[in-house]
Enzyme design. Sequence first.
Site, PDB file in Angstrom:
ATOM      1  N   HIS A 135      78.130 -10.578  64.786  1.00  0.00           N
ATOM      2  CA  HIS A 135      78.071 -11.545  63.674  1.00  0.00           C
ATOM      3  C   HIS A 135      79.359 -12.368  63.716  1.00  0.00           C
ATOM      4  CE1 HIS A 135      76.915 -13.255  59.926  1.00  0.00           C
ATOM      5  NE2 HIS A 135      77.079 -12.240  59.097  1.00  0.00           N
ATOM      6  N   HIS A 161      71.424 -16.896  69.308  1.00  0.00           N
ATOM      7  CA  HIS A 161      71.345 -16.767  67.856  1.00  0.00           C
ATOM      8  C   HIS A 161      69.971 -16.241  67.498  1.00  0.00           C
ATOM      9  CE1 HIS A 161      71.696 -17.757  63.611  1.00  0.00           C
ATOM     10  NE2 HIS A 161      72.991 -17.844  63.812  1.00  0.00           N
ATOM     11  N   ASP A 185      80.282 -19.793  66.697  1.00  0.00           N
ATOM     12  CA  ASP A 185      81.520 -19.132  67.088  1.00  0.00           C
ATOM     13  C   ASP A 185      82.137 -19.689  68.361  1.00  0.00           C
ATOM     14  OD1 ASP A 185      81.740 -17.233  64.996  1.00  0.00           O
ATOM     15  OD2 ASP A 185      80.012 -16.198  65.847  1.00  0.00           O
TER      16      ASP A 185
END
Length: 378
Positions: free
Chosen positions: A222, A261, A315
């Site tokens: 995450h 994702h 990210d």
Amino acid sequence: MSVGTWKKGLEDVVATGTKISFIDGEKGVLEYVGISIDDLARNSTFEETAFLLWNGRLPSAGELDGFTKDLRSRYELPAGMAGRLISLPPTAQPMHMLRTMVSALAMHDPEPNKVDVASAREKALNILAQAPTLVAFFDRYRRGLPLVQPRKDLSFAANFLYMLNGVEPTETMARAFDVCMILHADHGLNNSTFTARVITSTLSDVYSAITGAIGSLRGPLHGGANEGVMVMLGEIDGVAGCEKYVQERLAKKDKITGFGHRVYKAYDPRATYLKTLAKQLAEDTGNQELYAKSVAVEGVMLREKAAKGIYPNVDFYSATTYHSIGLKLDLFTPMFALSRISGWAGHIIEQLADNRLYRPDAEYTGPHGVAYKRIGER
Ligand code: ACO
């Protein structure tokens, strides 16, 4: 209950309705209350975005002014919190510090358990205002530097960078950080947001909900992935080494951090904006090689994996962005948390306004009718 109908990881299971954010994973769309993330990143501020997430609409000028002043008036920690913070081991990891100290804030609240919507907003505003102070104080404490008190004349973003570095950030830096905060603020029913809603649904308190969410966020699958990206980029020997590095890891069936994702099967719209930001900041701060390596890794991944719907996620380019802003590696995930507190709080408010306890079922797949054996007989 019917047998074998459960979805591992709750994939595609709709667990609640929300008016806060919308994602179209196939088209790469993210909207907060119907406004595209790109529009917000270009035109909004983090304070205004937080108001939007908590109220379901943009504020008037007067409302924004009131909300901003209220937030700034809460930047300072309650008496005793700084002392508690500097009694922590300086070697503690900032995410563990943040999780623990947000939990500790409850002990300074005379009515920590009030969960009517108005009280929840108050508590959330305190946590949103004080989390940056906790992170900045802790980082200076562990570096052996004097703590820098928050300044009410500075925005959320500028104040954080000021407390961290002891000098006011340039306008460009403050705005870049502000945009990062907007981009990370909310994202549907991601794992940490779900955690916050599940805890809230027991009518536990806001501190518990946000503490639990911080624990969820730090996982490497995450929010912890942004630190993993930076570690990976550090392992790669220049732009020329990117192809070999990625190919070797893919051959071993490793996942490349910062890609893929659960929801997006197209380019993550936050990554699109962060890529532009990372490029500009890398040029401004002499981190061109880091940016160039990121682009090269992305190139290999798009060639190898785009057909499978694997693209850079939020990210991937936040790593270069945060590094160029001057943040240390273990502050990357806390940055995500500082922003996401606004989204978690929006969901806590939404959950409380129409609550029902989350209590799913599990399909039992173990044995039945097993006779108890005394310890000497096992
Ligand atoms: N690199 C290479 N291959 C990948 C990647 C990746 N980063 N992500 C997924 N795949 C492949 C898997 O190997 C799998 O391939 P297979 O079908 O041949 O076995 C397929 O894509 C599906 O992968 P899953 O892990 O089942 O997909 P899931 O929906 O569970 O994954 C996740 C989502 C956990 C984010 C995954 O992509 C991943 O681990 N990425 C790396 C970690 C990361 O960047 N996390 C941050 C996510 S964004 C956020 O939380 C803020």
